[in-house]
Design a protein around this motif. Structure first.
Motif, PDB file in Angstrom:
ATOM      1  N   LEU A  97       5.117  16.304  -9.776  1.00  9.16           N
ATOM      2  CA  LEU A  97       4.825  15.716  -8.468  1.00  9.16           C
ATOM      3  C   LEU A  97       5.993  15.957  -7.516  1.00  9.16           C
ATOM      4  CD1 LEU A  97       3.315  12.304  -9.568  1.00  9.16           C
ATOM      5  CD2 LEU A  97       2.132  14.054  -8.219  1.00  9.16           C
ATOM      6  N   ALA A  98       7.187  16.152  -8.082  1.00  9.73           N
ATOM      7  CA  ALA A  98       8.436  16.309  -7.322  1.00  9.73           C
ATOM      8  C   ALA A  98       8.740  15.021  -6.554  1.00  9.73           C
ATOM      9  CB  ALA A  98       8.375  17.541  -6.440  1.00  9.73           C
ATOM     10  N   GLY A  99       9.118  15.116  -5.296  1.00  6.16           N
ATOM     11  CA  GLY A  99       9.564  13.918  -4.580  1.00  6.16           C
ATOM     12  C   GLY A  99       8.411  12.965  -4.301  1.00  6.16           C
ATOM     13  N   LEU A 100       8.481  11.746  -4.868  1.00  3.98           N
ATOM     14  CA  LEU A 100       7.373  10.798  -4.683  1.00  3.98           C
ATOM     15  C   LEU A 100       7.288  10.271  -3.253  1.00  3.98           C
ATOM     16  CD1 LEU A 100       7.479   8.679  -7.984  1.00  3.98           C
ATOM     17  CD2 LEU A 100       5.844  10.464  -7.340  1.00  3.98           C
ATOM     18  N   SER A 101       8.366  10.401  -2.491  1.00  3.35           N
ATOM     19  CA  SER A 101       8.341   9.864  -1.127  1.00  3.35           C
ATOM     20  C   SER A 101       7.300  10.563  -0.262  1.00  3.35           C
ATOM     21  CB  SER A 101       9.723   9.989  -0.484  1.00  3.35           C
ATOM     22  OG  SER A 101      10.078  11.351  -0.357  1.00  3.35           O
ATOM     23  N   THR A 102       6.878  11.757  -0.681  1.00  5.90           N
ATOM     24  CA  THR A 102       5.869  12.474   0.107  1.00  5.90           C
ATOM     25  C   THR A 102       4.533  12.579  -0.636  1.00  5.90           C
ATOM     26  OG1 THR A 102       6.639  14.595  -0.763  1.00  5.90           O
ATOM     27  CG2 THR A 102       7.610  13.846   1.310  1.00  5.90           C
ATOM     28  N   VAL A 103       4.401  11.849  -1.746  1.00  5.92           N
ATOM     29  CA  VAL A 103       3.158  11.893  -2.522  1.00  5.92           C
ATOM     30  C   VAL A 103       2.194  10.818  -2.027  1.00  5.92           C
ATOM     31  CG1 VAL A 103       2.180  11.409  -4.816  1.00  5.92           C
ATOM     32  CG2 VAL A 103       4.159  12.936  -4.587  1.00  5.92           C
ATOM     33  N   ASP A 104       0.914  11.164  -1.992  1.00  3.19           N
ATOM     34  CA  ASP A 104      -0.145  10.231  -1.589  1.00  3.19           C
ATOM     35  C   ASP A 104      -1.169  10.166  -2.721  1.00  3.19           C
ATOM     36  OD1 ASP A 104      -2.317   8.887  -0.568  1.00  3.19           O
ATOM     37  OD2 ASP A 104      -2.514  10.112   1.245  1.00  3.19           O
ATOM     38  N   PHE A 105      -1.049   9.141  -3.575  1.00  3.08           N
ATOM     39  CA  PHE A 105      -1.978   9.033  -4.701  1.00  3.08           C
ATOM     40  C   PHE A 105      -3.420   8.830  -4.234  1.00  3.08           C
ATOM     41  CE2 PHE A 105       1.674   7.578  -7.584  1.00  3.08           C
ATOM     42  CZ  PHE A 105       1.703   8.763  -8.289  1.00  3.08           C
ATOM     43  N   SER A 106      -3.600   8.259  -3.045  1.00  2.00           N
ATOM     44  CA  SER A 106      -4.970   8.029  -2.554  1.00  2.00           C
ATOM     45  C   SER A 106      -5.667   9.344  -2.227  1.00  2.00           C
ATOM     46  CB  SER A 106      -4.947   7.111  -1.325  1.00  2.00           C
ATOM     47  OG  SER A 106      -4.449   7.794  -0.187  1.00  2.00           O
ATOM     48  N   GLY A 107      -4.861  10.406  -2.010  1.00  2.22           N
ATOM     49  CA  GLY A 107      -5.430  11.707  -1.721  1.00  2.22           C
ATOM     50  C   GLY A 107      -5.515  12.610  -2.945  1.00  2.22           C
ATOM     51  N   ASP A 114      18.872   0.408  -7.635  1.00  2.08           N
ATOM     52  CA  ASP A 114      18.917   1.587  -8.504  1.00  2.08           C
ATOM     53  C   ASP A 114      18.473   2.885  -7.823  1.00  2.08           C
ATOM     54  OD1 ASP A 114      19.468   2.585 -11.173  1.00  2.08           O
ATOM     55  OD2 ASP A 114      17.308   2.945 -11.365  1.00  2.08           O
ATOM     56  N   GLY A 115      18.634   3.003  -6.521  1.00  2.00           N
ATOM     57  CA  GLY A 115      18.232   4.245  -5.864  1.00  2.00           C
ATOM     58  C   GLY A 115      16.740   4.433  -5.717  1.00  2.00           C
ATOM     59  N   ALA A 116      15.975   3.374  -5.975  1.00  3.13           N
ATOM     60  CA  ALA A 116      14.512   3.480  -5.894  1.00  3.13           C
ATOM     61  C   ALA A 116      14.033   3.777  -4.481  1.00  3.13           C
ATOM     62  CB  ALA A 116      13.845   2.199  -6.406  1.00  3.13           C
ATOM     63  N   ALA A 117      14.909   3.578  -3.499  1.00  4.49           N
ATOM     64  CA  ALA A 117      14.543   3.890  -2.115  1.00  4.49           C
ATOM     65  C   ALA A 117      14.227   5.370  -1.939  1.00  4.49           C
ATOM     66  CB  ALA A 117      15.651   3.461  -1.162  1.00  4.49           C
ATOM     67  N   ASN A 118      14.651   6.198  -2.895  1.00  5.85           N
ATOM     68  CA  ASN A 118      14.295   7.622  -2.828  1.00  5.85           C
ATOM     69  C   ASN A 118      12.792   7.836  -2.929  1.00  5.85           C
ATOM     70  OD1 ASN A 118      16.832   8.633  -2.416  1.00  5.85           O
ATOM     71  ND2 ASN A 118      17.248   9.048  -4.573  1.00  5.85           N
ATOM     72  N   MET A 119      12.053   6.804  -3.342  1.00  6.33           N
ATOM     73  CA  MET A 119      10.588   6.901  -3.425  1.00  6.33           C
ATOM     74  C   MET A 119       9.895   6.243  -2.245  1.00  6.33           C
ATOM     75  SD  MET A 119       9.976   6.081  -7.466  1.00  6.33           S
ATOM     76  CE  MET A 119      10.718   4.449  -7.378  1.00  6.33           C
ATOM     77  N   ALA A 130       0.836  -1.197   0.000  1.00  6.79           N
ATOM     78  CA  ALA A 130       0.000   0.000   0.000  1.00  6.79           C
ATOM     79  C   ALA A 130       0.871   1.247   0.000  1.00  6.79           C
ATOM     80  CB  ALA A 130      -0.916   0.002   1.220  1.00  6.79           C
ATOM     81  N   ILE A 131       2.051   1.115   0.574  1.00  2.95           N
ATOM     82  CA  ILE A 131       3.053   2.193   0.622  1.00  2.95           C
ATOM     83  C   ILE A 131       4.346   1.628   0.069  1.00  2.95           C
ATOM     84  CG2 ILE A 131       4.356   3.742   2.122  1.00  2.95           C
ATOM     85  CD1 ILE A 131       2.017   3.597   4.118  1.00  2.95           C
ATOM     86  N   PHE A 132       4.942   2.338  -0.896  1.00  2.00           N
ATOM     87  CA  PHE A 132       6.119   1.807  -1.579  1.00  2.00           C
ATOM     88  C   PHE A 132       7.307   1.660  -0.640  1.00  2.00           C
ATOM     89  CE2 PHE A 132      10.018   2.445  -4.154  1.00  2.00           C
ATOM     90  CZ  PHE A 132       9.948   1.266  -4.880  1.00  2.00           C
ATOM     91  N   ALA A 133       7.918   0.483  -0.714  1.00  2.00           N
ATOM     92  CA  ALA A 133       9.197   0.228  -0.056  1.00  2.00           C
ATOM     93  C   ALA A 133      10.064  -0.495  -1.077  1.00  2.00           C
ATOM     94  CB  ALA A 133       9.010  -0.620   1.198  1.00  2.00           C
ATOM     95  N   SER A 134      11.157   0.137  -1.451  1.00  2.58           N
ATOM     96  CA  SER A 134      11.997  -0.363  -2.542  1.00  2.58           C
ATOM     97  C   SER A 134      12.603  -1.715  -2.219  1.00  2.58           C
ATOM     98  CB  SER A 134      13.118   0.642  -2.788  1.00  2.58           C
ATOM     99  OG  SER A 134      14.146   0.086  -3.561  1.00  2.58           O
TER     100      SER A 134
END
Ligand code: CA
Ligand code: CA
Ligand code: CA
Ligand code: CA
Length: 293
Positions: free
Chosen positions: A253-263, A101-106, A93-97
């Motif tokens: 969207l800028a930094g996806l780590s703080t994005v909430d698609f559900s909102g 490839d640095g995907a942890a930035n999301m 439900a919440i992304f965890a890399s």
């Protein structure tokens, strides 16, 4: 109706389920029978026009494979096309890399509530100074096991073409890949100002094509849901190019780590339906058991 349904033998239904259409995995949807778009872009791109734009998403399930196409392109500066696939019960439900490839930035990205992916795919391309040549790479991460299959230089020293991701830690079967970056139409470059011309977006025929074995997605039945975003090279600054699209008019969207698609209004994913032939076999019943959280 009853006579119609029982008139189709189990053998015939199996044959229908097993019949893959004659898809040429070349980065063009022309002649492949994808049918209508499952999602069409809502915003002009906030990155580069004809460089980083996601015009529309297409897909179908046949022959034990997911056939997925996303028209448009991802810039050859190692910007990323992020693709998440929700093909089974459970998932994130919440992304965890998976750590690649640095995907942890999301990490921390909240998906729509009806979207819980098990798979994260990264597509990237550009000129590799170390290799002194162009390359096109793909990562396939199983988010449940954190296993990752990576294939570099899929098309040799070309940015475009057709190639195969060989089986690896996260995959038992080949992934067929085609990429064609020749689109010069589709959505324009007025991201944050202009809504997309959806007729133009739906008319684009070229982009990314993938063929993925259903078993590698953990698929047992039902529909498959896909979300795609164009992101920066370090996965740290996303464009407004998502499928399904963002509300009109949206900028980065800028930094996806703080994005909430559900909102965010609308589905930032699209649905590839279960084929009728699988439903006839009774796998649709299985699908009813795997409703997403
Ligand atoms: Ca094709
Ligand atoms: Ca364009
Ligand atoms: Ca899921
Ligand atoms: Ca949403």
């Amino acid at each position: 109706m009853k006579g119609l349904v029982t008139g189709i033998s189990a053998v015939a239904a199996l044959a229908m389920a097993g019949t893959a259409q004659a898809v040429v995995v070349d980065g063009s949807i022309a002649g492949d029978g994808y049918g209508a778009a499952r999602a069409v872009q809502t915003n002009e791109t906030s990155f580069g026009d004809n460089l980083s734009e996601l015009n529309a998403g297409y897909g179908f399930i046949a022959g034990g494979k997911l056939h997925l196409a996303i028209t448009g392109q991802v810039e050859n500066n190692f910007n990323k096309m992020e693709i998440w696939i929700d093909a089974a019960a459970g998932g994130q439900a919440i992304f965890a890399s998976a750590g690649n490839d640095g995907a942890a930035n999301m990490n921390g990205l909240v998906f729509d509530t009806a979207f819980t992916p098990e798979t994260h795919i990264i597509v990237r391309n550009g000129f590799d100074g170390g290799l002194a040549q162009n390359k096109f790479d793909l990562d396939f991460a199983n988010l449940l096991t954190t296993a990752v299959t990576s294939q570099f230089s899929l098309f040799g020293n070309s940015l475009t073409g057709s190639g195969t991701v060989l089986p690896g830690p996260a995959t038992a079967s080949n992934i067929d890949v085609g990429y064609d970056n020749s689109n010069v139409l589709g959505v324009g470059g007025g991201g944050g100002v202009n809504a997309a011309d959806q007729v133009a977006a739906a008319a684009v025929q070229t982009g990314l094509e993938l063929v993925i074995d259903l078993a590698d997605l953990g698929y047992l039945g039902g529909d498959i849901r896909v979300s795609a975003v164009v992101n920066s090279g370090d996965h740290g600054f996303a464009s407004n190019q998502t499928l399904g699209g963002l509300p009109i008019v949206s900028s980065h969207l800028a930094g996806l780590s703080t994005v909430d698609f559900s909102g965010i209004a609308g589905d930032q994913f699209f649905v590839i339906p279960e084929p009728a032939s699988l439903a006839l076999l009774g796998l649709g019943g299985l699908a009813m058991l795997r409703r997403r959280a």
